[in-house]
Every structure is written in C-alpha cells, then in structure tokens.
Design an enzyme around this catalytic site. Structure first.
Site, PDB file in Angstrom:
ATOM      1  N   LYS A  56       0.753  -1.250  -0.054  1.00  0.00           N
ATOM      2  CA  LYS A  56       0.034   0.101  -0.036  1.00  0.00           C
ATOM      3  C   LYS A  56       0.730   1.230   0.012  1.00  0.00           C
ATOM      4  O   LYS A  56       1.657   1.482   0.898  1.00  0.00           O
ATOM      5  CB  LYS A  56      -0.742  -0.054   1.147  1.00  0.00           C
ATOM      6  CG  LYS A  56      -2.103   1.131   0.911  1.00  0.00           C
ATOM      7  CD  LYS A  56      -2.658   1.662   2.168  1.00  0.00           C
ATOM      8  CE  LYS A  56      -1.843   2.815   2.897  1.00  0.00           C
ATOM      9  NZ  LYS A  56      -1.790   4.017   2.302  1.00  0.00           N
ATOM     10  N   GLU A  87       9.426   0.293  11.064  1.00  0.00           N
ATOM     11  CA  GLU A  87      10.628   1.232  10.740  1.00  0.00           C
ATOM     12  C   GLU A  87       9.713   2.609  11.070  1.00  0.00           C
ATOM     13  O   GLU A  87       8.963   3.343  10.411  1.00  0.00           O
ATOM     14  CB  GLU A  87      11.076   1.117   9.473  1.00  0.00           C
ATOM     15  CG  GLU A  87      12.574   1.764   9.480  1.00  0.00           C
ATOM     16  CD  GLU A  87      12.576   3.257   8.927  1.00  0.00           C
ATOM     17  OE1 GLU A  87      12.541   4.131   9.908  1.00  0.00           O
ATOM     18  OE2 GLU A  87      12.752   3.301   7.441  1.00  0.00           O
ATOM     19  N   CYS A 117      13.334   9.950   8.422  1.00  0.00           N
ATOM     20  CA  CYS A 117      13.215   9.422   9.838  1.00  0.00           C
ATOM     21  C   CYS A 117      14.506   9.666  10.618  1.00  0.00           C
ATOM     22  O   CYS A 117      14.737   9.586  11.790  1.00  0.00           O
ATOM     23  CB  CYS A 117      12.848   8.007   9.964  1.00  0.00           C
ATOM     24  SG  CYS A 117      13.705   6.941   8.478  1.00  0.00           S
ATOM     25  N   GLU A 170       9.145  14.158  17.026  1.00  0.00           N
ATOM     26  CA  GLU A 170       9.674  14.248  15.774  1.00  0.00           C
ATOM     27  C   GLU A 170       9.048  15.198  15.023  1.00  0.00           C
ATOM     28  O   GLU A 170       7.858  15.136  15.108  1.00  0.00           O
ATOM     29  CB  GLU A 170       9.416  12.848  15.131  1.00  0.00           C
ATOM     30  CG  GLU A 170       9.831  12.654  13.758  1.00  0.00           C
ATOM     31  CD  GLU A 170       9.856  11.279  13.053  1.00  0.00           C
ATOM     32  OE1 GLU A 170       8.773  10.738  13.012  1.00  0.00           O
ATOM     33  OE2 GLU A 170      10.865  10.799  12.733  1.00  0.00           O
TER      34      GLU A 170
HETATM   35  P1  NAI Z   1       1.525   7.806   9.041  1.00  0.00           P
HETATM   36  O1  NAI Z   1       2.130   6.895   9.826  1.00  0.00           O
HETATM   37  O2  NAI Z   1      -0.114   8.156   9.413  1.00  0.00           O
HETATM   38  O3  NAI Z   1       1.528   7.211   7.338  1.00  0.00           O
HETATM   39  C1  NAI Z   1       2.499   6.033   6.950  1.00  0.00           C
HETATM   40  C2  NAI Z   1       1.815   5.257   6.184  1.00  0.00           C
HETATM   41  O4  NAI Z   1       0.727   4.601   7.154  1.00  0.00           O
HETATM   42  C3  NAI Z   1       0.867   5.565   5.030  1.00  0.00           C
HETATM   43  O5  NAI Z   1       0.802   4.691   3.886  1.00  0.00           O
HETATM   44  C4  NAI Z   1      -0.739   5.798   5.594  1.00  0.00           C
HETATM   45  O6  NAI Z   1      -1.559   5.744   4.780  1.00  0.00           O
HETATM   46  C5  NAI Z   1      -0.575   4.739   6.478  1.00  0.00           C
HETATM   47  N1  NAI Z   1      -1.330   4.436   7.794  1.00  0.00           N
HETATM   48  C6  NAI Z   1      -1.830   5.619   8.435  1.00  0.00           C
HETATM   49  N2  NAI Z   1      -2.824   5.091   9.470  1.00  0.00           N
HETATM   50  C7  NAI Z   1      -2.571   3.906   9.246  1.00  0.00           C
HETATM   51  C8  NAI Z   1      -3.647   2.710  10.129  1.00  0.00           C
HETATM   52  N3  NAI Z   1      -4.439   2.898  10.980  1.00  0.00           N
HETATM   53  N4  NAI Z   1      -3.221   1.347   9.480  1.00  0.00           N
HETATM   54  C9  NAI Z   1      -2.460   1.165   8.629  1.00  0.00           C
HETATM   55  N5  NAI Z   1      -1.840   2.086   7.910  1.00  0.00           N
HETATM   56  C10 NAI Z   1      -1.918   3.357   8.294  1.00  0.00           C
HETATM   57  O7  NAI Z   1       2.291   9.178   8.699  1.00  0.00           O
HETATM   58  P2  NAI Z   1       1.908  10.666   8.323  1.00  0.00           P
HETATM   59  O8  NAI Z   1       0.566  10.897   8.868  1.00  0.00           O
HETATM   60  O9  NAI Z   1       2.043  10.556   6.843  1.00  0.00           O
HETATM   61  O10 NAI Z   1       2.778  11.452   9.051  1.00  0.00           O
HETATM   62  C11 NAI Z   1       2.866  11.645  10.459  1.00  0.00           C
HETATM   63  C12 NAI Z   1       4.173  11.768  11.046  1.00  0.00           C
HETATM   64  O11 NAI Z   1       4.907  10.394  10.793  1.00  0.00           O
HETATM   65  C13 NAI Z   1       5.224  12.611  10.330  1.00  0.00           C
HETATM   66  O12 NAI Z   1       5.000  13.750  10.838  1.00  0.00           O
HETATM   67  C14 NAI Z   1       6.607  11.960  10.725  1.00  0.00           C
HETATM   68  O13 NAI Z   1       7.019  12.229  12.038  1.00  0.00           O
HETATM   69  C15 NAI Z   1       6.114  10.342  10.831  1.00  0.00           C
HETATM   70  N6  NAI Z   1       6.550   9.744   9.698  1.00  0.00           N
HETATM   71  C16 NAI Z   1       7.732   8.804   9.701  1.00  0.00           C
HETATM   72  C17 NAI Z   1       8.072   8.335   8.500  1.00  0.00           C
HETATM   73  C18 NAI Z   1       9.452   7.311   8.681  1.00  0.00           C
HETATM   74  O14 NAI Z   1      10.086   7.529   7.713  1.00  0.00           O
HETATM   75  N7  NAI Z   1       9.703   6.909   9.855  1.00  0.00           N
HETATM   76  C19 NAI Z   1       7.672   8.348   7.409  1.00  0.00           C
HETATM   77  C20 NAI Z   1       6.481   9.466   7.421  1.00  0.00           C
HETATM   78  C21 NAI Z   1       5.926   9.914   8.520  1.00  0.00           C
END
Ligand code: NAI
Ligand code: MG
Length: 499
Positions: free
Chosen positions: A195, A270, A304, A401
C-alpha cells in the site's frame, strides 16, 4: 473529482504518466477500486491537483490479499528457482534505470523534492537495492547443526519465505521505500500487497507497470493506493497475511501491532526518530558544519533519521551554530522541478501545518530562531530552513519528531563521554546518530554508547543496500536492507533425521 493541471517542466513521458488514468495492480491486472472511488494527488509546490488515483478499501485489500495468497500457494512463483527470481529482480532494476529521468521527475512533482536529488539518490538507490537483493536470491541458506543426542542424527535448517506480506509505506522517499520493502520480500520468495502512501502514489504505480513488464507472475506483487484507515488498517489486520512491514509514524506503528495481533502475523516496523548530531571541538569544523546542516535539511528534513538535535561542544558552539545558520539562510527554496532548487516544499498541507505548528510552539516556549522560523513564499507548502536555539530538554520541539527542516541546537560542556551519550540517548527514539570528531577513539567510544541502529562518524545520511538500517527503542522492530532484512522475511525450519 478535481481536474488535473500539469507542470510544463515535466518531460513527455512523465507528463504522460501523470495525466493518464491511474489504476491499481491486483492479480496482474490494472483495476479501479471496486467502489469506483478516487482521491486527488497534489503538487506540493502549488497545492494544485495533478492526478486522481483509486481509493482502495477493505474489499480491494481483500482481493489483493487473495491474489497474493494464490500466487504464493499455487502459482508459478513458488516453483521458480532462486536464480529465476534473481533474474526478475535484476530485470526490474534495469527497467527502472532505463526510466530514471521519468521516475526522478515523477518523484519531484509528487513529493516536492528537488529533481536533482531524486535523480542522484532516490532512483539510483532503488535500482541498487533491487540489484543487491537479486544477488541474495541464490544465497539464502540454512546450516547443518551438530546436535548432542546420544545416537546419530542429521540436523539442518531451511530458510523459507514467510508467505504473503502486507507492506505499508510513507511519502518521504516513495520509490525508495517501495524498493526497500519489495526487494527483500521478492528475493526470499514472498508475495506482496504493497500500500502506497496516499500523498505520493505516482512512482509506485509506475513501478507496478515495470513489475508487469519485467514478467513477475501475476499476483506476486499487488499495488494499492488508498488511505491509512481505509486500506492500511484492513491490510494489517487481514488473516491471510503472514507478515506486515510498516514504515511511518510511531503512533501508527503501534496501531499496526494491535491489528497484527488477530492472527499473530510477523511484524517489522521502521518508525520515527529524533537523531542527535554531536560535534566535538576537535572536529573538522567546516565538514561538521556542512554535514550537520545537510543532516537536517536534506529532503526538507522529512527523514526518519534527520539530525534534528544538534549537540555542539561549548568551545565551538558559536562557530558551528553560526555556520549551520548561515547555510540555512542561503539554501535556495523552491519548486522541486526548478533546477536551481536546493530545498523543495513539504509533502502536504497537513505536514506544513504540523511543522509550522512545532516551530510556533518552540518559539512560544522561549526558543529563538537563529535562522528561518517561518513559512517561505505564499503558496505551496514551503518552510524556511530553521535553526532553533535556547531550547530546553522538556520542550516539545526537542522531544517529538518534527519531520521538517527544523533543528534544535544545544550546547554541551562535558568531557565525560558517558554523560554526553546520556544526553544524546534522552529520547524515546533510537534510529540514528552522527558523531563529528577527529579523534578515532572518541568516535568509536561514542558509537558504542549511543543507543541507535545506525551511527555515522563524520558523515550523516549515508545509505547502502548492504547496510542494515532500523531502530532501537521506539524507532522500530527489525532491520531493512543488508543480510539482516532477509531474516525478517524468512521462517527458519529445523529438520532432524535419525540416521
Ligand atoms: P503515517 O504513519 O500516518 O503514514 C504512513 C503510512 O501508514 C501511510 O501509507 C498511511 O496511509 C499508513 N497508515 C496511516 N494510518 C494507518 C493505520 N491506522 N493502519 C495502517 N496504515 C496506516 O504518517 P503521516 O501521517 O503521513 O505522518 C505523520 C508523522 O509520521 C510525520 O510527521 C513523521 O513524524 C512520521 N513519519 C515517519 C516516517 C518515517 O520514515 N519513519 C515516514 C512518514 C511519517
Ligand atoms: Mg497519519
């Protein structure tokens, strides 16, 4: 559905792809969502809609999981030799490389990052990852194990693919995250439902076309576009999925864990970070200044492992702070497709509001901006490269973060490495760190004391397909890349024969 407008700086192939009708890959076919619903994709430099993609929901997830299940249990894939799997992965790498410029442009318009960065980093690193994993297919082995039973036995282990893998990825390196996830899954013989992030689906959908073109059997890779709750959650919870691999926020990582409990599927995560860059007074300061600046400002700070807590020894505090702030002030911020641009917009309106909100909260709590501190421009999601000083360890900007171009510079006076490490380790995260010093002994003593999955010495953000990457503490479970990741995609079977 909003109408799409198209940036005239895109080349013909990229423009063609952005504007064509987007479908998801399920069971080898490109399909719409069962509901027919779509959602909009935005150019973060303008906030305008550039494309519409299908909105997968539970029913589509279910179809994709069944396709992956069938491909794993009955299809051509499990009967393929390791070498044939390797050749397919290599072919995919070749196809990606042949289309490098198109992918770089798609990544730039979708995510906002400078096209030069996508061209030099995102796409070639994805190519490398597929090639590296292609090499592993024929080298995944068990071992023969002498056991201590009184009679004679032959015991050996097998490493078998874990099965159907659900993979959920974020938007900061859309193509590269897809490669990090797909590479090891395919190398080990798993099948996948991937996804994509809702903010950045374009390169993943284009990659899906190349996956078909390379000749992967149908159902081996299924690619969905959709939202977290609508598509990610049912994938993480699905009973026919054997493992879920997630990259994203720590908050959602915890939800994934709960969703996985139903069938106790394997989980790798991750997650976030709050990585320290630690500058000692004996460092090559010119290098430390440019290195710690790029540690935070690379990819608009949306990494990250971004070096978001900058610890500077008091003897060199003013010089390093001045140097990093001067760099921040000179970074050319603009549309990713502009060749002059050094830093693009943040990925989305939501992220823009999150990051500017953090800056405001820091300033309100008493921090000062030594550089930046505001939005850049008046449209799109641009934020000035920002250096905060006068922060205290309790402030939100220091603890949480931010995932934007915002660094908190702090001074340390200690000579005691344990004390310095304690400050660096004062976070729920443990993803990465960098140490800047010309003293080898200090460098490695610090590397041993820091609790994180990666420690860089006199560098930051150095990645290689051969190097394991992942987090201690709340930065995650398991590792991506290197030989390590293969353990996360295989089950070990012990076979014992009485002779
Ligand atoms: P998120 O963790 O909500 O989204 C990442 C992925 O998870 C996307 O594909 C999203 O559709 C999916 N997702 C969201 N809710 C889900 C659920 N309940 N069940 C399964 N999949 C789900 O991150 P978001 O909202 O884009 O960003 C928020 C914060 O997360 C950022 O400000 C940052 O701090 C952190 N982040 C960290 C990343 C990393 O590389 N470790 C990458 C992106 C965001
Ligand atoms: Mg979210």
């Amino acid at each position: 559905m909003a109408t799409a407008s198209i940036d005239t700086r895109l080349n013909e192939k990229a423009a063609d792809f952005v504007t064509h009708k987007h479908r998801m890959l399920i069971g080898g076919k490109f399909v719409n969502a069962a509901s027919g619903k779509t959602f909009s994709v935005y150019d973060p430099a303008t906030g305008e809609v550039i494309a519409n993609v299908p909105e997968a929901e539970a029913v589509d997830v279910n179809a994709a999981v069944h396709a992956a299940r069938k491909a794993f249990d009955e299809g051509a894939w499990p009967r393929m030799t390791a070498s044939q799997r390797g050749r397919l992965l290599w072919k995919l790498a070749d196809l990606l490389e042949a289309n490098l410029e198109e992918f770089a442009q798609l990544e730039s318009i979708d995510n906002g990052k400078p096209v030069a960065v996508a061209r030099a980093a995102d796409v070639p690193l994805a190519v490398d990852l597929f090639r590296y994993m292609a090499g592993w297919t024929t080298k995944i082995t068990g071992s023969t194990i002498p056991i201590s039973m009184p009679t004679e036995y032959l015991s050996y282990t097998l490493r078998e693919p874990v099965g159907v893998v659900g993979q959920i990825i974020p938007w900061n390196f859309p193509l590269l995250m897809a490669a990090w996830k797909l590479g090891p899954a395919l190398a080990t013989g798993c099948t996948v439902v991937l996804k994509l992030a809702e903010q950045t689906p374009l390169t993943g959908l284009r990659l899906a076309e190349l996956i078909n073109e390379a000749g992967f059997p149908e159902g081996v890779v299924n690619v969905l576009t959709g939202f977290g709750e609508g598509a990610g959650a049912p994938l993480a919870a699905h009973d026919l999925v054997d493992k879920v691999a997630f990259t994203g926020s720590t908050e959602v990582g915890k939800l994934i864990l709960k969703a996985a409990a139903g069938n106790l599927k394997k989980v790798t995560l991750e997650l976030g970070g709050k990585s320290p860059s630690i500058v000692f007074p004996d460092a090559d300061l010119k290098r430390a200044i440019s290195g710690t600046a790029s540690a935070i400002f690379f990819n608009q700070g949306q990494c990250c492992c971004a070096g978001s807590r900058l610890f500077i020894h008091e003897k060199v505090f003013d010089e390093v702070l001045g140097g990093v702030s001067a760099i921040a002030g000179k970074i050319r911020v603009g549309s990713g497709l502009d060749p002059q641009t050094q830093m693009g917009p943040l990925v989305s309106d939501e992220q823009f509001r999150r990051v500017t909100g953090y800056i405001e909260s820091g300033l309100k709590e008493g921090a000062k901006a030594a550089a930046g501190g505001k939005r850049a421009g008046d449209r799109g999601y641009f934020v000035q490269p920002t250096v905060l000083v006068g922060t205290t360890p309790e402030m939100q900007v220091v603890r949480e973060e931010i995932f934007g171009p915002v660094v908190c510079a702090q001074r340390f006076s200690d000579e005691d490495l344990d004390k310095i490490a304690r400050q660096a380790n004062d976070t729920i995260y443990g993803l990465a760190a960098s140490v800047w010093t010309s003293n080898l002994s200090v460098a490695h003593k610090m590397a041993w004391r820091i609790k994180s999955g990666t420690v860089w010495i006199n560098c930051h953000n150095v990645f290689d397909a051969a190097l394991p990457f992942g987090g201690f503490k709340q930065s995650g479970w398991g590792r991506e890349m290197g030989a390590e990741v293969l353990n996360n995609y295989t089950e070990v079977k012990a076979v014992t024969t009485a002779l």
